[in-house]
Scaffold this active site. Structure first.
Site, PDB file in Angstrom:
ATOM      1  CE  LYS A 174      -2.140   2.757   3.010  1.00 58.62           C
ATOM      2  NZ  LYS A 174      -2.182   3.982   2.193  1.00 58.62           N
ATOM      3  CD  GLU A 177      -3.309   8.110   2.567  1.00 59.71           C
ATOM      4  OE1 GLU A 177      -2.387   7.282   2.437  1.00 59.71           O
ATOM      5  OE2 GLU A 177      -3.843   8.357   3.652  1.00 59.71           O
ATOM      6  N   GLY A 227       6.391   4.916   8.560  1.00 52.67           N
ATOM      7  CA  GLY A 227       5.534   6.096   8.662  1.00 52.67           C
ATOM      8  C   GLY A 227       5.672   6.723  10.033  1.00 52.67           C
ATOM      9  N   GLY A 228       4.673   7.477  10.426  1.00 53.09           N
ATOM     10  CA  GLY A 228       4.736   8.225  11.677  1.00 53.09           C
ATOM     11  C   GLY A 228       4.592   7.318  12.901  1.00 53.09           C
ATOM     12  CB  THR A 231       0.645   5.720  11.578  1.00 55.03           C
ATOM     13  OG1 THR A 231       0.381   7.081  11.322  1.00 55.03           O
ATOM     14  CG2 THR A 231      -0.216   4.860  10.683  1.00 55.03           C
ATOM     15  N   GLY A 232       2.244   4.053  13.739  1.00 52.90           N
ATOM     16  CA  GLY A 232       2.899   2.804  14.130  1.00 52.90           C
ATOM     17  C   GLY A 232       2.235   2.202  15.363  1.00 52.90           C
ATOM     18  CD  GLU A 249      12.273   0.487   8.089  1.00 48.52           C
ATOM     19  OE1 GLU A 249      12.477   1.434   7.325  1.00 48.52           O
ATOM     20  OE2 GLU A 249      12.537  -0.692   7.806  1.00 48.52           O
ATOM     21  CB  CYS A 283      12.430   8.959   8.952  1.00 46.92           C
ATOM     22  SG  CYS A 283      13.521   7.967   7.922  1.00 46.92           S
ATOM     23  CD  GLU A 384       9.153  12.682  12.124  1.00 42.15           C
ATOM     24  OE1 GLU A 384       8.010  12.213  12.265  1.00 42.15           O
ATOM     25  OE2 GLU A 384      10.072  12.072  11.555  1.00 42.15           O
TER      26      GLU A 384
END
Ligand code: NAD
Length: 490
Positions: A174, A177, A227-228, A231-232, A249, A283, A384
Protein backbone atom coordinates in the site's frame (compact mmCIF):
# COMPACT_ATOMS: atom_id res chain seq x y z
CA UNK A 1 -3.94 12.77 -16.91
CA UNK A 2 -2.71 9.47 -15.50
CA UNK A 3 -5.33 6.92 -14.48
CA UNK A 4 -3.96 4.87 -11.59
CA UNK A 5 -5.39 1.44 -10.97
CA UNK A 6 -4.72 -1.16 -8.33
CA UNK A 7 -3.00 -4.46 -9.14
CA UNK A 8 -4.47 -7.68 -7.78
CA UNK A 9 -4.07 -11.25 -8.94
CA UNK A 10 -2.27 -10.06 -12.06
CA UNK A 11 -5.05 -7.66 -13.05
CA UNK A 12 -5.43 -3.90 -13.06
CA UNK A 13 -8.60 -2.93 -11.23
CA UNK A 14 -10.57 0.13 -10.19
CA UNK A 15 -11.88 0.46 -6.64
CA UNK A 16 -15.00 -1.63 -6.06
CA UNK A 17 -16.79 1.56 -5.02
CA UNK A 18 -15.65 3.28 -8.23
CA UNK A 19 -14.17 6.10 -6.14
CA UNK A 20 -11.04 7.95 -7.22
CA UNK A 21 -8.71 10.46 -5.59
CA UNK A 22 -7.05 13.43 -7.25
CA UNK A 23 -3.27 13.31 -7.06
CA UNK A 24 -1.73 16.76 -6.86
CA UNK A 25 1.58 18.14 -8.13
CA UNK A 26 2.85 20.02 -5.05
CA UNK A 27 4.82 22.47 -7.18
CA UNK A 28 1.70 24.02 -8.72
CA UNK A 29 -1.40 22.43 -7.18
CA UNK A 30 -2.43 20.83 -10.48
CA UNK A 31 -4.09 17.43 -10.65
CA UNK A 32 -1.67 15.03 -12.36
CA UNK A 33 -3.49 11.75 -11.81
CA UNK A 34 -6.68 10.11 -10.68
CA UNK A 35 -6.04 7.16 -8.40
CA UNK A 36 -8.45 4.35 -7.63
CA UNK A 37 -9.45 4.96 -4.02
CA UNK A 38 -9.59 1.50 -2.47
CA UNK A 39 -11.51 0.60 0.64
CA UNK A 40 -11.59 -2.28 3.13
CA UNK A 41 -13.29 -4.54 0.58
CA UNK A 42 -10.53 -3.97 -1.98
CA UNK A 43 -7.87 -4.62 0.65
CA UNK A 44 -9.63 -7.87 1.59
CA UNK A 45 -9.64 -9.02 -2.00
CA UNK A 46 -5.93 -8.29 -2.39
CA UNK A 47 -5.17 -10.10 0.87
CA UNK A 48 -7.24 -13.11 -0.21
CA UNK A 49 -5.40 -13.52 -3.52
CA UNK A 50 -2.04 -13.06 -1.80
CA UNK A 51 -3.06 -15.75 0.71
CA UNK A 52 -4.03 -18.19 -2.03
CA UNK A 53 -0.84 -17.48 -3.95
CA UNK A 54 1.27 -18.09 -0.87
CA UNK A 55 -0.54 -21.26 0.11
CA UNK A 56 -0.14 -22.65 -3.42
CA UNK A 57 3.64 -22.63 -2.91
CA UNK A 58 4.09 -21.42 -6.47
CA UNK A 59 6.43 -18.66 -5.35
CA UNK A 60 7.80 -19.80 -1.99
CA UNK A 61 8.81 -23.19 -3.36
CA UNK A 62 10.67 -21.80 -6.35
CA UNK A 63 14.42 -22.24 -6.02
CA UNK A 64 15.96 -19.07 -4.65
CA UNK A 65 17.89 -18.56 -7.88
CA UNK A 66 14.64 -18.55 -9.84
CA UNK A 67 13.11 -15.90 -7.57
CA UNK A 68 16.35 -13.95 -7.85
CA UNK A 69 16.15 -13.93 -11.64
CA UNK A 70 12.79 -12.10 -11.43
CA UNK A 71 14.32 -9.54 -9.08
CA UNK A 72 17.29 -8.97 -11.37
CA UNK A 73 14.85 -8.45 -14.25
CA UNK A 74 12.91 -5.85 -12.21
CA UNK A 75 16.17 -4.01 -11.48
CA UNK A 76 17.06 -3.93 -15.18
CA UNK A 77 13.63 -2.56 -16.12
CA UNK A 78 13.88 0.08 -13.39
CA UNK A 79 17.17 1.18 -14.91
CA UNK A 80 15.69 1.24 -18.42
CA UNK A 81 12.75 3.37 -17.30
CA UNK A 82 14.63 5.38 -14.66
CA UNK A 83 14.26 8.76 -16.33
CA UNK A 84 10.52 8.38 -16.93
CA UNK A 85 9.81 7.12 -13.40
CA UNK A 86 12.06 9.69 -11.71
CA UNK A 87 10.22 12.44 -13.57
CA UNK A 88 6.86 11.09 -12.37
CA UNK A 89 8.15 10.85 -8.81
CA UNK A 90 9.18 14.49 -8.96
CA UNK A 91 5.76 15.52 -10.27
CA UNK A 92 4.02 13.53 -7.55
CA UNK A 93 6.23 14.18 -4.52
CA UNK A 94 7.87 17.49 -5.47
CA UNK A 95 11.46 16.53 -4.72
CA UNK A 96 14.12 17.71 -7.19
CA UNK A 97 15.01 15.53 -10.15
CA UNK A 98 18.53 14.91 -8.87
CA UNK A 99 17.00 13.29 -5.79
CA UNK A 100 14.49 11.16 -7.67
CA UNK A 101 17.25 10.03 -10.05
CA UNK A 102 19.19 8.90 -7.01
CA UNK A 103 16.12 7.11 -5.60
CA UNK A 104 15.65 5.19 -8.84
CA UNK A 105 19.27 4.05 -8.94
CA UNK A 106 19.02 3.00 -5.31
CA UNK A 107 15.78 1.11 -5.93
CA UNK A 108 17.36 -0.94 -8.73
CA UNK A 109 20.41 -1.59 -6.55
CA UNK A 110 18.15 -2.79 -3.73
CA UNK A 111 16.49 -5.39 -5.97
CA UNK A 112 19.93 -6.56 -7.08
CA UNK A 113 21.21 -6.73 -3.53
CA UNK A 114 18.38 -9.03 -2.42
CA UNK A 115 18.52 -11.06 -5.64
CA UNK A 116 22.15 -11.73 -4.82
CA UNK A 117 21.63 -12.33 -1.13
CA UNK A 118 18.90 -14.91 -1.45
CA UNK A 119 21.14 -17.42 -3.24
CA UNK A 120 23.90 -17.21 -0.62
CA UNK A 121 24.44 -19.75 2.19
CA UNK A 122 21.75 -19.65 4.82
CA UNK A 123 20.72 -21.51 7.97
CA UNK A 124 22.83 -23.18 10.65
CA UNK A 125 23.70 -26.69 11.78
CA UNK A 126 24.55 -27.74 15.36
CA UNK A 127 26.81 -30.48 16.66
CA UNK A 128 24.55 -32.20 19.20
CA UNK A 129 24.66 -35.65 20.84
CA UNK A 130 24.62 -38.62 18.47
CA UNK A 131 22.53 -39.91 16.79
CA UNK A 132 20.83 -36.52 16.39
CA UNK A 133 21.53 -33.78 13.93
CA UNK A 134 20.01 -30.37 14.59
CA UNK A 135 19.71 -27.59 12.07
CA UNK A 136 17.88 -24.38 11.30
CA UNK A 137 16.35 -23.25 8.04
CA UNK A 138 14.76 -19.95 7.13
CA UNK A 139 11.33 -19.90 5.54
CA UNK A 140 9.10 -17.08 4.29
CA UNK A 141 6.67 -15.62 6.84
CA UNK A 142 3.70 -15.84 4.46
CA UNK A 143 1.48 -12.96 3.36
CA UNK A 144 3.10 -9.61 4.07
CA UNK A 145 1.28 -6.28 4.23
CA UNK A 146 3.67 -3.49 3.26
CA UNK A 147 2.66 0.08 4.10
CA UNK A 148 4.78 3.10 3.22
CA UNK A 149 4.76 6.91 3.49
CA UNK A 150 5.10 9.64 0.87
CA UNK A 151 8.62 10.97 1.42
CA UNK A 152 10.40 8.36 -0.75
CA UNK A 153 7.35 6.81 -2.38
CA UNK A 154 9.11 4.30 -4.61
CA UNK A 155 12.23 3.67 -2.56
CA UNK A 156 10.45 3.00 0.75
CA UNK A 157 8.32 0.45 -1.09
CA UNK A 158 11.31 -1.23 -2.71
CA UNK A 159 13.08 -1.52 0.66
CA UNK A 160 10.24 -3.85 1.66
CA UNK A 161 9.12 -5.42 -1.63
CA UNK A 162 12.60 -6.65 -2.64
CA UNK A 163 13.44 -8.58 0.55
CA UNK A 164 9.86 -9.81 1.01
CA UNK A 165 9.71 -11.31 -2.49
CA UNK A 166 13.29 -12.58 -2.34
CA UNK A 167 12.46 -14.53 0.81
CA UNK A 168 9.47 -16.18 -0.89
CA UNK A 169 6.58 -14.24 0.64
CA UNK A 170 3.57 -12.93 -1.20
CA UNK A 171 2.75 -9.27 -0.69
CA UNK A 172 0.05 -6.64 -0.58
CA UNK A 173 1.68 -3.26 -0.98
CA UNK A 174 0.00 0.00 0.00
CA UNK A 175 1.62 3.24 -1.14
CA UNK A 176 0.75 6.51 0.56
CA UNK A 177 -2.55 7.87 -0.72
CA UNK A 178 -0.69 11.15 -1.32
CA UNK A 179 1.97 9.72 -3.68
CA UNK A 180 0.85 6.52 -5.43
CA UNK A 181 2.05 7.28 -8.98
CA UNK A 182 5.36 5.44 -9.12
CA UNK A 183 3.91 2.40 -7.32
CA UNK A 184 1.87 1.79 -10.43
CA UNK A 185 5.00 1.99 -12.58
CA UNK A 186 6.77 -0.52 -10.37
CA UNK A 187 3.85 -2.92 -10.59
CA UNK A 188 3.78 -2.53 -14.37
CA UNK A 189 7.34 -3.79 -14.27
CA UNK A 190 6.42 -6.60 -11.88
CA UNK A 191 3.75 -7.65 -14.38
CA UNK A 192 6.14 -7.35 -17.33
CA UNK A 193 8.81 -9.60 -15.81
CA UNK A 194 6.14 -12.24 -15.24
CA UNK A 195 5.99 -12.64 -11.47
CA UNK A 196 3.18 -15.18 -11.00
CA UNK A 197 -0.34 -13.84 -10.44
CA UNK A 198 -1.30 -13.10 -6.86
CA UNK A 199 2.29 -12.97 -5.60
CA UNK A 200 2.63 -9.20 -5.72
CA UNK A 201 -0.47 -7.06 -5.25
CA UNK A 202 -0.96 -3.33 -4.82
CA UNK A 203 -3.90 -1.63 -3.18
CA UNK A 204 -4.38 2.12 -2.83
CA UNK A 205 -6.45 4.13 -0.41
CA UNK A 206 -6.54 5.71 3.04
CA UNK A 207 -4.52 4.42 5.97
CA UNK A 208 -7.32 4.09 8.51
CA UNK A 209 -9.28 1.76 6.19
CA UNK A 210 -6.99 0.01 3.69
CA UNK A 211 -3.83 0.20 5.83
CA UNK A 212 -5.67 -0.83 8.97
CA UNK A 213 -7.11 -3.88 7.19
CA UNK A 214 -3.60 -5.02 6.29
CA UNK A 215 -2.59 -4.64 9.93
CA UNK A 216 -5.71 -6.31 11.28
CA UNK A 217 -6.49 -9.17 8.86
CA UNK A 218 -5.94 -12.67 10.17
CA UNK A 219 -4.92 -13.73 6.67
CA UNK A 220 -1.87 -11.49 6.84
CA UNK A 221 1.15 -12.97 8.66
CA UNK A 222 3.31 -9.91 8.82
CA UNK A 223 2.99 -6.18 8.49
CA UNK A 224 5.98 -4.04 7.65
CA UNK A 225 5.28 -0.36 8.12
CA UNK A 226 7.16 2.87 7.54
CA UNK A 227 5.53 6.10 8.66
CA UNK A 228 4.74 8.23 11.68
CA UNK A 229 5.06 7.01 15.26
CA UNK A 230 1.37 7.58 16.06
CA UNK A 231 0.37 5.43 13.07
CA UNK A 232 2.90 2.80 14.13
CA UNK A 233 1.22 2.62 17.52
CA UNK A 234 -2.17 2.07 15.89
CA UNK A 235 -0.73 -0.64 13.61
CA UNK A 236 0.78 -2.43 16.60
CA UNK A 237 -2.63 -2.53 18.26
CA UNK A 238 -4.41 -3.67 15.09
CA UNK A 239 -1.87 -6.46 14.63
CA UNK A 240 -2.53 -8.13 17.98
CA UNK A 241 -5.50 -10.25 16.78
CA UNK A 242 -3.39 -12.94 15.13
CA UNK A 243 -0.10 -11.96 16.84
CA UNK A 244 1.15 -10.71 13.52
CA UNK A 245 4.89 -10.18 13.10
CA UNK A 246 5.57 -6.46 12.84
CA UNK A 247 8.38 -4.23 11.68
CA UNK A 248 7.99 -0.52 12.28
CA UNK A 249 10.20 2.21 10.86
CA UNK A 250 8.93 5.38 12.46
CA UNK A 251 9.72 9.00 13.09
CA UNK A 252 12.78 10.77 14.40
CA UNK A 253 14.21 13.96 15.83
CA UNK A 254 17.84 13.22 15.29
CA UNK A 255 20.78 15.11 16.79
CA UNK A 256 23.68 16.26 14.69
CA UNK A 257 26.53 17.10 17.09
CA UNK A 258 29.37 19.42 16.06
CA UNK A 259 32.39 19.76 18.32
CA UNK A 260 34.70 22.76 18.16
CA UNK A 261 37.53 20.63 16.74
CA UNK A 262 35.47 19.50 13.73
CA UNK A 263 36.46 20.35 10.19
CA UNK A 264 34.36 23.51 10.00
CA UNK A 265 33.39 23.54 6.32
CA UNK A 266 32.54 19.83 6.28
CA UNK A 267 30.35 20.19 9.36
CA UNK A 268 28.51 23.23 7.95
CA UNK A 269 27.95 21.45 4.68
CA UNK A 270 26.51 18.31 6.27
CA UNK A 271 24.42 20.32 8.73
CA UNK A 272 22.70 21.86 5.70
CA UNK A 273 22.40 18.54 3.91
CA UNK A 274 21.23 16.85 7.10
CA UNK A 275 18.17 19.03 7.47
CA UNK A 276 17.35 20.46 4.05
CA UNK A 277 17.81 17.43 1.77
CA UNK A 278 14.44 16.17 0.53
CA UNK A 279 12.88 19.39 1.92
CA UNK A 280 13.56 18.11 5.44
CA UNK A 281 11.04 15.33 4.86
CA UNK A 282 13.46 12.63 5.94
CA UNK A 283 12.84 10.42 8.97
CA UNK A 284 16.55 10.49 9.83
CA UNK A 285 16.98 14.25 9.18
CA UNK A 286 19.46 16.01 11.42
CA UNK A 287 16.67 18.24 12.68
CA UNK A 288 18.47 19.12 15.93
CA UNK A 289 21.87 20.73 15.45
CA UNK A 290 23.96 20.60 18.63
CA UNK A 291 26.84 23.09 18.54
CA UNK A 292 29.70 23.37 21.01
CA UNK A 293 29.59 26.77 22.71
CA UNK A 294 32.88 28.12 21.38
CA UNK A 295 31.92 27.76 17.70
CA UNK A 296 28.18 28.34 18.07
CA UNK A 297 27.94 31.91 16.77
CA UNK A 298 30.49 31.62 13.98
CA UNK A 299 28.96 28.33 12.79
CA UNK A 300 25.45 29.78 12.64
CA UNK A 301 26.63 32.84 10.77
CA UNK A 302 28.00 30.69 7.94
CA UNK A 303 25.14 28.17 8.09
CA UNK A 304 22.46 30.84 7.81
CA UNK A 305 24.25 32.55 4.96
CA UNK A 306 24.33 29.27 3.04
CA UNK A 307 20.74 28.31 3.95
CA UNK A 308 19.53 31.60 2.47
CA UNK A 309 21.22 30.72 -0.83
CA UNK A 310 19.50 27.34 -1.26
CA UNK A 311 17.62 27.48 -4.56
CA UNK A 312 13.99 26.60 -3.82
CA UNK A 313 11.81 25.83 -6.82
CA UNK A 314 9.91 23.20 -8.77
CA UNK A 315 11.61 19.84 -8.67
CA UNK A 316 11.50 19.61 -12.47
CA UNK A 317 13.84 22.61 -12.83
CA UNK A 318 17.39 21.20 -12.96
CA UNK A 319 18.64 24.25 -11.04
CA UNK A 320 16.38 23.51 -8.05
CA UNK A 321 18.07 22.41 -4.85
CA UNK A 322 14.97 22.21 -2.65
CA UNK A 323 11.45 21.52 -3.91
CA UNK A 324 7.99 22.12 -2.44
CA UNK A 325 6.61 20.19 0.51
CA UNK A 326 4.49 17.21 -0.43
CA UNK A 327 1.01 18.64 0.14
CA UNK A 328 -0.92 21.66 1.30
CA UNK A 329 -1.86 19.90 4.54
CA UNK A 330 1.75 19.06 5.27
CA UNK A 331 2.91 22.59 4.43
CA UNK A 332 0.33 23.94 6.87
CA UNK A 333 1.59 21.59 9.56
CA UNK A 334 5.18 22.73 9.02
CA UNK A 335 4.18 26.42 9.03
CA UNK A 336 2.23 25.87 12.26
CA UNK A 337 5.39 24.47 13.88
CA UNK A 338 7.28 27.58 12.78
CA UNK A 339 4.63 29.67 14.59
CA UNK A 340 5.00 27.44 17.64
CA UNK A 341 8.77 27.99 17.57
CA UNK A 342 8.29 31.76 17.54
CA UNK A 343 5.74 31.62 20.36
CA UNK A 344 8.02 29.41 22.42
CA UNK A 345 10.65 32.16 22.21
CA UNK A 346 13.19 30.52 19.91
CA UNK A 347 15.16 33.00 17.78
CA UNK A 348 14.32 32.75 14.07
CA UNK A 349 17.58 33.20 12.17
CA UNK A 350 16.28 32.69 8.65
CA UNK A 351 13.26 31.53 6.68
CA UNK A 352 9.97 30.98 8.44
CA UNK A 353 7.69 31.72 5.51
CA UNK A 354 5.81 30.15 2.70
CA UNK A 355 7.22 31.23 -0.66
CA UNK A 356 4.63 32.63 -3.05
CA UNK A 357 6.73 34.86 -5.32
CA UNK A 358 7.87 33.82 -8.82
CA UNK A 359 4.47 32.24 -9.53
CA UNK A 360 4.93 29.79 -6.65
CA UNK A 361 1.66 30.78 -4.99
CA UNK A 362 -0.12 27.58 -6.09
CA UNK A 363 2.71 25.38 -4.81
CA UNK A 364 3.66 24.36 -1.29
CA UNK A 365 7.08 25.99 -0.94
CA UNK A 366 8.56 26.84 2.46
CA UNK A 367 11.84 28.67 3.11
CA UNK A 368 14.76 26.85 4.73
CA UNK A 369 14.22 27.81 8.37
CA UNK A 370 16.65 27.90 11.29
CA UNK A 371 15.84 28.54 14.96
CA UNK A 372 18.52 29.23 17.58
CA UNK A 373 18.33 29.81 21.36
CA UNK A 374 16.07 26.82 21.83
CA UNK A 375 15.57 24.99 25.10
CA UNK A 376 15.26 21.20 25.40
CA UNK A 377 11.59 21.22 26.35
CA UNK A 378 10.42 23.31 23.39
CA UNK A 379 8.06 21.49 21.05
CA UNK A 380 10.22 22.40 18.05
CA UNK A 381 13.06 20.55 19.78
CA UNK A 382 11.05 17.52 20.87
CA UNK A 383 8.51 16.93 18.09
CA UNK A 384 9.10 15.73 14.55
CA UNK A 385 8.27 18.58 12.14
CA UNK A 386 9.29 16.70 9.00
CA UNK A 387 10.09 19.81 7.03
CA UNK A 388 12.90 22.30 6.39
CA UNK A 389 13.07 23.52 9.98
CA UNK A 390 16.24 23.24 12.05
CA UNK A 391 16.35 23.65 15.84
CA UNK A 392 19.80 24.57 17.12
CA UNK A 393 20.96 23.66 20.62
CA UNK A 394 24.17 24.77 22.39
CA UNK A 395 26.31 22.43 24.51
CA UNK A 396 29.24 22.91 26.86
CA UNK A 397 31.16 19.62 26.75
CA UNK A 398 31.00 15.97 25.65
CA UNK A 399 28.76 14.87 28.52
CA UNK A 400 26.37 17.76 27.90
CA UNK A 401 26.20 16.91 24.18
CA UNK A 402 25.33 13.28 24.91
CA UNK A 403 22.69 14.26 27.48
CA UNK A 404 20.99 16.68 25.07
CA UNK A 405 21.27 14.28 22.13
CA UNK A 406 19.52 11.48 24.00
CA UNK A 407 16.82 13.74 25.47
CA UNK A 408 14.18 12.54 23.00
CA UNK A 409 11.50 9.89 22.75
CA UNK A 410 12.99 9.08 19.35
CA UNK A 411 16.18 7.19 18.58
CA UNK A 412 16.45 6.87 14.84
CA UNK A 413 19.72 8.51 13.84
CA UNK A 414 22.53 10.87 14.84
CA UNK A 415 25.76 12.40 13.62
CA UNK A 416 29.01 13.53 15.25
CA UNK A 417 31.59 15.91 13.81
CA UNK A 418 35.05 16.00 15.38
CA UNK A 419 38.61 15.30 14.27
CA UNK A 420 39.25 13.33 17.45
CA UNK A 421 38.53 9.75 16.42
CA UNK A 422 38.31 8.37 19.95
CA UNK A 423 35.88 11.09 21.00
CA UNK A 424 33.73 10.45 17.91
CA UNK A 425 33.39 6.78 18.76
CA UNK A 426 32.83 7.45 22.47
CA UNK A 427 29.93 9.74 21.66
CA UNK A 428 28.45 7.45 19.00
CA UNK A 429 28.52 4.54 21.43
CA UNK A 430 26.50 6.58 23.91
CA UNK A 431 23.89 7.66 21.35
CA UNK A 432 20.62 5.78 21.74
CA UNK A 433 20.04 5.58 17.99
CA UNK A 434 20.09 2.92 15.28
CA UNK A 435 21.77 4.81 12.42
CA UNK A 436 24.82 6.99 13.06
CA UNK A 437 27.41 8.95 11.15
CA UNK A 438 30.87 10.30 11.91
CA UNK A 439 31.96 13.39 9.95
CA UNK A 440 29.10 13.01 7.49
CA UNK A 441 25.32 12.82 7.54
CA UNK A 442 22.78 10.76 5.57
CA UNK A 443 24.77 8.27 3.49
CA UNK A 444 23.13 4.87 3.77
CA UNK A 445 23.53 1.58 1.99
CA UNK A 446 21.38 -1.36 0.96
CA UNK A 447 23.88 -3.58 2.76
CA UNK A 448 23.43 -2.00 6.21
CA UNK A 449 20.47 -2.23 8.62
CA UNK A 450 18.07 0.71 8.82
CA UNK A 451 15.90 1.37 11.85
CA UNK A 452 15.62 2.98 15.22
CA UNK A 453 15.78 2.68 18.99
CA UNK A 454 13.01 3.85 21.34
CA UNK A 455 9.89 5.21 19.62
CA UNK A 456 11.59 5.25 16.24
CA UNK A 457 10.57 1.68 15.63
CA UNK A 458 10.89 -2.05 15.93
CA UNK A 459 13.11 -4.21 13.76
CA UNK A 460 15.38 -3.26 10.89
CA UNK A 461 15.04 -2.79 7.16
CA UNK A 462 17.75 -3.45 4.55
CA UNK A 463 20.82 -5.66 4.72
CA UNK A 464 20.67 -9.18 6.06
CA UNK A 465 18.79 -7.88 9.11
CA UNK A 466 16.03 -6.60 6.82
CA UNK A 467 15.91 -9.93 5.01
CA UNK A 468 15.60 -11.85 8.27
CA UNK A 469 12.52 -9.76 9.17
CA UNK A 470 10.71 -11.41 6.27
CA UNK A 471 11.56 -14.94 7.35
CA UNK A 472 10.60 -17.40 10.03
CA UNK A 473 13.25 -19.61 11.59
CA UNK A 474 12.58 -23.34 11.76
CA UNK A 475 14.47 -25.79 13.94
CA UNK A 476 14.79 -29.30 12.45
CA UNK A 477 15.98 -32.25 14.55
CA UNK A 478 16.84 -35.42 12.69
CA UNK A 479 17.27 -38.86 14.22
CA UNK A 480 20.10 -40.49 12.27
CA UNK A 481 19.50 -43.90 13.88
CA UNK A 482 15.84 -44.58 13.34
CA UNK A 483 14.73 -46.59 16.39
CA UNK A 484 12.22 -46.11 19.24
CA UNK A 485 13.24 -43.83 22.12
CA UNK A 486 12.44 -46.44 24.79
CA UNK A 487 11.26 -43.74 27.22
CA UNK A 488 8.14 -45.67 28.24
CA UNK A 489 8.63 -49.35 29.03
CA UNK A 490 5.17 -50.52 27.89
P1 NAD B 1 1.77 8.26 8.11
O1 NAD B 1 2.07 7.45 9.31
O2 NAD B 1 0.69 9.27 8.17
O3 NAD B 1 1.40 7.32 6.87
C1 NAD B 1 2.25 6.29 6.43
C2 NAD B 1 1.42 5.23 5.75
O4 NAD B 1 0.55 4.65 6.72
C3 NAD B 1 0.52 5.74 4.64
O5 NAD B 1 0.48 4.78 3.60
C4 NAD B 1 -0.83 5.83 5.32
O6 NAD B 1 -1.91 5.71 4.43
C5 NAD B 1 -0.78 4.66 6.27
N1 NAD B 1 -1.66 4.77 7.43
C6 NAD B 1 -2.13 5.89 8.03
N2 NAD B 1 -2.93 5.57 9.07
C7 NAD B 1 -2.96 4.22 9.14
C8 NAD B 1 -3.59 3.28 10.00
N3 NAD B 1 -4.36 3.67 11.01
N4 NAD B 1 -3.38 1.96 9.79
C9 NAD B 1 -2.58 1.54 8.80
N5 NAD B 1 -1.96 2.38 7.93
C10 NAD B 1 -2.14 3.71 8.11
O7 NAD B 1 3.15 8.93 7.69
P2 NAD B 1 3.42 9.95 6.51
O8 NAD B 1 2.91 11.28 6.90
O9 NAD B 1 2.99 9.34 5.22
O10 NAD B 1 5.04 9.95 6.51
C11 NAD B 1 5.79 10.69 7.39
C12 NAD B 1 6.28 9.86 8.55
O11 NAD B 1 6.99 8.71 8.08
C13 NAD B 1 7.27 10.60 9.41
O12 NAD B 1 6.95 10.43 10.76
C14 NAD B 1 8.60 9.95 9.09
O13 NAD B 1 9.56 10.05 10.11
C15 NAD B 1 8.19 8.56 8.83
N6 NAD B 1 9.21 7.85 8.05
C16 NAD B 1 10.03 6.95 8.70
C17 NAD B 1 11.03 6.30 7.99
C18 NAD B 1 11.96 5.32 8.69
O14 NAD B 1 12.64 4.60 7.98
N7 NAD B 1 12.02 5.28 10.00
C19 NAD B 1 11.20 6.56 6.64
C20 NAD B 1 10.36 7.46 6.01
C21 NAD B 1 9.37 8.11 6.74
Amino acid sequence: MINLKMYMNGEWVEAKSGKTRDIINPANGEVIAKAAEGDVEDARHAIQVAREAFDSGEWSELPAAARASYLFAIADKLDERAEEIAHLETLDNGKPLRETAFDLADAAACFRYYAGLVTKPDGQTYHVADPMQAMVVREPVGVCGLIVPWNYPLLMGVWKIAPALAAGNTIVFKPSEVTPVTAMKLFEIIEEVGIPKGVANMVMGPGPTVGNELAESHLVDKVSFTGGTATGRSIMKAATGNIKKISLELGGKSPNIVFADADFDTAVDYALFGIFANQGQVCSAGSRLLLEESIHDRFLEVLVERAKKIRVGPGTDPATEMGPLVSQAHMEKVLSYIEIGKQEGARLLCGGNRITANGYDKGFFVEPTIFADTTPKMRIVQEEIFGPVLAVQKFTDEADAIRLANDSVYGLAGGVFTQDGAKALRVIKKLRAGITWINCYHPTYNEAPWGGYKQSGIGRGLGTFGFDEFTEVKQININLQVQPSGWFEN
